[in-house]
Scaffold this motif. Structure first.
Motif, PDB file in Angstrom:
ATOM      1  N   THR A 162     -10.941  -6.208  -4.371  1.00 39.31           N
ATOM      2  CA  THR A 162      -9.318  -6.062  -4.479  1.00 39.31           C
ATOM      3  C   THR A 162      -9.015  -5.914  -6.092  1.00 39.31           C
ATOM      4  O   THR A 162      -9.711  -6.275  -6.970  1.00 39.31           O
ATOM      5  CB  THR A 162      -8.817  -7.621  -4.235  1.00 39.31           C
ATOM      6  OG1 THR A 162      -8.938  -7.490  -2.678  1.00 39.31           O
ATOM      7  CG2 THR A 162      -7.237  -7.678  -4.687  1.00 39.31           C
TER       8      THR A 162
ATOM      9  N   HIS B 221      -2.849   0.057 -10.478  1.00 42.66           N
ATOM     10  CA  HIS B 221      -2.048  -0.309  -9.306  1.00 42.66           C
ATOM     11  C   HIS B 221      -0.995  -1.466  -9.832  1.00 42.66           C
ATOM     12  O   HIS B 221      -1.021  -2.171 -10.444  1.00 42.66           O
ATOM     13  CB  HIS B 221      -2.422  -0.840  -7.973  1.00 42.66           C
ATOM     14  CG  HIS B 221      -2.861  -2.082  -7.956  1.00 42.66           C
ATOM     15  ND1 HIS B 221      -4.221  -2.396  -8.638  1.00 42.66           N
ATOM     16  CD2 HIS B 221      -2.508  -3.353  -7.418  1.00 42.66           C
ATOM     17  CE1 HIS B 221      -4.643  -3.731  -8.638  1.00 42.66           C
ATOM     18  NE2 HIS B 221      -3.406  -4.327  -7.812  1.00 42.66           N
TER      19      HIS B 221
ATOM     20  N   ARG C  91      -3.904 -15.721  -5.609  1.00 41.88           N
ATOM     21  CA  ARG C  91      -2.509 -15.252  -6.259  1.00 41.88           C
ATOM     22  C   ARG C  91      -1.644 -15.389  -5.200  1.00 41.88           C
ATOM     23  O   ARG C  91      -1.687 -15.466  -4.012  1.00 41.88           O
ATOM     24  CB  ARG C  91      -3.015 -13.724  -6.393  1.00 41.88           C
ATOM     25  CG  ARG C  91      -1.814 -12.883  -6.830  1.00 41.88           C
ATOM     26  CD  ARG C  91      -2.068 -11.360  -6.772  1.00 41.88           C
ATOM     27  NE  ARG C  91      -1.409 -10.771  -5.803  1.00 41.88           N
ATOM     28  CZ  ARG C  91      -1.690  -9.546  -5.231  1.00 41.88           C
ATOM     29  NH1 ARG C  91      -2.619  -8.963  -5.863  1.00 41.88           N
ATOM     30  NH2 ARG C  91      -1.005  -9.253  -4.242  1.00 41.88           N
TER      31      ARG C  91
END
Ligand code: SIN
Length: 283
Positions: A101, A106, A270
């Motif tokens: 990930t 990004h 997260r």
């Protein structure tokens, strides 16, 4: 104890000292944190021994949380507000879906119609060396472009995809991502809704520009990513256990480097704060 703010780099980021996120912050404490967030783009809180519930509760002060329906394999089975960023293998011994990930530049959820306002990542198990994350200031990157380039970018849209460059395009995960998250067009330059500053909104999840071929658009996208990630716009974060890093996805971009020894555990969780709807589907 009063809050102190220590800059992390010239380009962006500040460490907030003197707060314990396990307790409810007063409105004036939160206002100071929020102002610093808008000013610096990234906030770092060290030594935060908090529970999942406290992580979620603090994140909610910034807005409604995403339930990670766009990344169903990676969300916590009991807490949809938490996205697992982990290399701990699955119970059946298969590699974790989120091992890679973030390993491309990004901004979170840019491939969905509601890109994220901000993300709060909690370091739970960190490799002894490495596993760093780099962040870049996309307002500074925009401001540094020539007037000619700014004019060229006006009105352009990039096509964002939910797939990852490190994955096999034929993997089940990638097939699923193409189905759940069809390509979406997002403006190449966005105006930050709270600060009014213009920011570049590109990255390595942008495959093409609307109305152009891949061959035509790729050199421009690659140039913009290279420009935006010049060292002077970047802060490199070396994680410690119990760090919480909060970043503003509307004016920063980030990459997980994956620079750690195979076999070391890296486990973070997260929350993702919802932003405002943006972009349009192509079909
Ligand atoms: C992410 O892109 O949210 C993950 C970043 C990281 O693992 O450092």
């Amino acid at each position: 104890m009063s809050i102190t703010v220590r800059p992390l780099s010239y380009a962006l980021g500040a460490e907030i000292q003197g707060v314990d996120l396990a307790r409810q912050l007063s409105n004036s404490e939160f206002d100071q944190i929020h102002r610093t967030f808008l000013d610096k783009g990234i906030l770092l809180f060290r030594d935060q021994k908090i529970t999942r519930e406290q992580h979620i509760a603090f994140s909610r002060r910034f807005g409604e949380l995403d339930d990670h329906a766009s990344l169903p394999r990676d969300r916590h089975p009991d807490y949809p507000e938490l996205l697992l960023v982990t290399n701990i293998p699955k119970e059946n011994g298969k590699p974790s879906d989120s091992k890679y990930t973030g390993q491309q530049w990004h901004s979170d959820l840019s491939f969905t119609p509601v890109p994220s306002l901000g993300s709060l990542l909690r370091g739970i198990t960190i490799p002894p060396v490495g596993g760093d994350t780099m962040f870049t200031n996309m307002c500074m990157a925009y401001d540094a472009l020539s007037d000619g380039m700014k004019k060229l970018l006006e009105g352009l849209h990039g096509i964002h995809t939910g797939t990852r460059k490190v994955d096999d395009p034929n993997s089940e995960r990638e097939k699923e991502q193409r189905k759940i998250n069809p390509p979406i067009a997002q403006p190449v330059v966005r105006v930050h809704p709270e600060t009014g500053r213009k920011a570049l909104y590109v990255g390595e999840k942008v495959s093409c520009l609307v109305g152009m071929t891949v061959e035509e658009s790729k050199p421009l996208i690659d140039y913009l990513v290279r420009h935006a990630t010049r060292p002077q716009f970047v802060y490199r974060h070396q994680w410690k256990q119990d760090d919480i890093a909060l970043w503003d996805n509307r004016c920063t971009m980030h990459i997980a480097l994956g620079d750690y020894q195979e076999g070391e555990i890296r486990h973070l969780e997260r929350t993702t704060v919802k932003g405002t709807p943006s972009g349009y589907y192509l079909q």
